[in-house]
Scaffold this active site. Structure first.
Site, mmCIF file in Angstrom:
data_model
loop_
_atom_site.group_PDB
_atom_site.id
_atom_site.type_symbol
_atom_site.label_atom_id
_atom_site.label_comp_id
_atom_site.label_asym_id
_atom_site.label_seq_id
_atom_site.Cartn_x
_atom_site.Cartn_y
_atom_site.Cartn_z
ATOM 1 N N LEU A 236 0.193 -1.223 0.021
ATOM 2 C CA LEU A 236 0.331 -0.048 -0.714
ATOM 3 C C LEU A 236 1.277 0.997 0.059
ATOM 4 O O LEU A 236 1.458 1.873 1.333
ATOM 5 C CB LEU A 236 -0.583 0.402 1.236
ATOM 6 C CG LEU A 236 -2.112 -0.618 0.976
ATOM 7 C CD1 LEU A 236 -1.877 -2.218 0.332
ATOM 8 C CD2 LEU A 236 -3.152 -0.889 2.236
ATOM 9 N N ASP A 237 0.851 1.842 -1.438
ATOM 10 C CA ASP A 237 2.303 2.840 -1.035
ATOM 11 C C ASP A 237 1.601 3.841 -1.136
ATOM 12 O O ASP A 237 0.412 4.749 -0.761
ATOM 13 C CB ASP A 237 2.477 3.256 -2.924
ATOM 14 C CG ASP A 237 3.602 4.143 -3.036
ATOM 15 O OD1 ASP A 237 4.515 4.629 -3.100
ATOM 16 O OD2 ASP A 237 2.795 5.211 -3.891
#
Length: 577
Positions: A236-237
């Site tokens: 999850l950037d």
């Protein structure tokens, strides 16, 4: 057959929707149930098993890091290289964004559902996943200004006309935490007139409106697609910036944590083997908050490790690293750390806030600059700038001018230390290959991060690995990784105890979950030979007469003076009776 969802699971999902979207929760729950089975995800779900073990490691790479004129596309060249060299050493390959993109080397995504044709196609990704597990980037916070979503926003077309965050530029944004020095709002012309949209990272990366449930369902569909293509780990950037609320700092808001929990809950229903990894380049306490109560991320980046490790090896002073490691809380059950030293980004500076004094931090920055690195900055509310990250290859940061062998030893000792820590190790491609600073790339692109993002032609890479730095690093690194897989004391959940033995040593013990194996990990942080009567106060160590050194695959016995440790030597010692 589509998996039946338990009443308890439905209750949990409904609770998440209520906290995020209020009165819409019931309709959203019904819609969620209807989505299960999309792309075959949620059909014939395998029973939950252990998520990880000592064989786990992750190679971080771009899809086009390795290219070859003889291969149609880079993904095929990467697959060939990986099958030949990495089997048995690396379990998972993290493919950095391989989707069509417009800037930031992939992190400004144009189309999440396609593979960049310059890299290959979905078949090439699936083929790579036949021999290795896969990690994909889930770029949630923003998308490209060149995307069809943003074009539809500009044209006023549903549903994307509500996917973004137009703001009144006269409002007060002074509390918003900024990771960049670019303007927070970007002016654009739409069908309805002039608009100022929220752009945390750059004018080409337009933030998405997660207060709109349509955005969630768009990404739910994308998640299912990625799972169907073999994704094991979802990264999850920049997730910390996800939810915006004016009057707050817009960082780590409760709704952001709730969204991470929701994605974990979804995975536990449709893909129990999947792992949620959060990427939050912030001070340590904020970073580990994404474990929640063991109900949020399965894994978080150990962002404080790279700068603390770099400081210890460049100063020969392990006191700050040791203190941090001794105070490191074990993760909640079912969670672990992602231990890395380098990635496609730089070495974060914020994660050492409160851990390194400012003068030590400034000395580290000076060292990086003297080693040919660059510094990237972030804007502060008062208009000033603060260092955000150090841009340099980890090898160049630890190389020693005039002594290639000693520099390689220092670098490999740092990597052996990271591999020994509790958690799952992440190895950047350019660390594995001992790549030096790509300064010509920085000059060509004008981007500091390019220094650590070199693209190799396969014949060129083969030559690099045959001689010099590449030869010194590559095979020894792979040997460390393979030997690590044979020892249950390196299971990600295996306990870790750190000992404060000596300023210039870092010492800790890992113990297998069944208590049958202990490995004492000892690292000389200096370029001097150490002669010590005793290396560790632990009775399991002091009472042992002989050890097996995993890294050198030989027995080690103390001499009359105790133990001799060579400059930058790493030891993984198993006591033997």
């Amino acid at each position: 057959m589509i998996k039946a969802i338990s009443r308890e699971q439905l209750k949990t999902i409904r609770k998440r929707f209520e906290r995020l979207y209020g009165s819409q929760a019931e309709k959203l729950l019904e819609r969620f149930v209807m989505v299960i089975g999309r792309y075959g995800v949620g059909v014939d779900v395998a029973p939950e098993v252990d998520k990880w073990d000592e064989r786990d490691s992750v190679l971080i790479t771009y899809a086009d890091t390795v290219c070859h004129e003889g291969e149609a596309v880079p993904l095929k060249a990467l697959n060939r290289f990986a099958r030949k060299h990495l089997t048995g050493a690396i379990r998972t390959i993290h493919l950095l964004p391989f989707y069509p993109w417009s800037s930031d080397d992939g992190f400004s995504v144009i189309d999440y559902r396609k593979v960049d044709p310059d890299c290959g196609e979905w078949g090439d990704v699936v083929a790579l996943g036949q021999n290795f597990d896969l990690m994909f980037d889930f770029v949630l916070n923003h998308c490209s200004a060149k995307s069809s979503w943003f074009k539809d926003y500009v044209a006023g077309i549903e549903p994307a006309r509500h996917y973004f965050l137009p703001m009144n530029p006269k409002k007060d944004f002074s509390e918003v935490v900024r990771p960049r020095t670019t303007p927070l709002l970007t002016k654009t012309r739409t069908r309805d007139g002039e608009s100022h949209v929220w752009t945390t990272f750059s004018p080409d990366q337009v933030d998405l409106n997660w207060q709109n449930p349509e955005v969630f369902f768009e990404f739910l569909d994308i998640l299912f697609l990625y799972l169907s293509k073999g994704m094991r780990i979802a990264r999850l950037d920049a997730v910390a910036f996800l939810w915006k609320e004016l009057g707050t700092n817009c960082l780590h808001l409760p709704e952001t944590h709730e969204m991470v929990k929701l994605f974990r809950d979804v995975c536990e229903i449709v893909a129990p083997k999947a792992i949620i990894l959060t990427e939050t380049n912030v001070p340590h306490a904020e970073n580990v908050s994404y474990f929640g109560q063991g109900d949020e991320a399965h894994m978080v980046y150990q962002f404080s490790l790279p700068p603390l490790l770099l400081h210890a090896f460049t100063t020969g002073n392990g006191s700050y690293l040791t203190k941090w490691a001794m105070e490191l809380e074990p993760p909640p059950e079912g969670c672990t750390y992602f231990n890395f030293t380098a990635s496609h980004d730089g070495v974060g500076v914020r994660p050492v806030e409160g851990l390194l004094p400012n003068d030590e931090r400034d000395a580290l920055i000076k060292h990086v600059e003297e080693a040919g690195g660059r510094v990237s900055w972030r804007a502060m509310p008062d208009g000033s700038k603060q260092p955000y990250e150090l841009n340099i290859t980890y090898y160049s940061a630890l190389s020693i001018p005039g002594d290639t062998k000693l520099g390689a030893a220092r670098f490999l000792c740092s990597q052996a230390l990271a591999l020994s820590m509790r958690g799952i190790p992440g190895i950047y491609f350019h660390s594995l290959t001992g790549t030096e600073n790509y300064t010509e790339g920085v000059e060509a692109s004008g981007q500091n991060r390019t220094i650590n993002r070199r693209k190799w032609q396969l014949p060129e890479l083969k030559e690099h690995l045959k001689d010099g730095v590449g030869k010194l690093v590559f095979n020894r690194y792979l040997r460390m990784l393979r030997r690590r897989t044979e020892h249950p004391a390196f299971h990600p959940d295996a306990p870790q105890e750190v000992f404060d033995v000596n300023l210039d040593l870092f010492v800790h013990r890992r113990t297998s979950l069944d208590g049958e194996e202990a490995v004492f990990c000892i690292f000389n942080l200096t370029g001097k030979t150490k002669q010590l009567k005793q290396l560790c106060p632990d009775p399991k160590f002091t009472e042992a007469e002989v050890f097996y050194d995993i890294l050198r695959a030989r027995e080690l016995k103390p001499n009359s003076k105790g133990y001799t440790i060579k400059p930058y030597q790493a030891l993984w010692l198993v006591p033997r009776s």
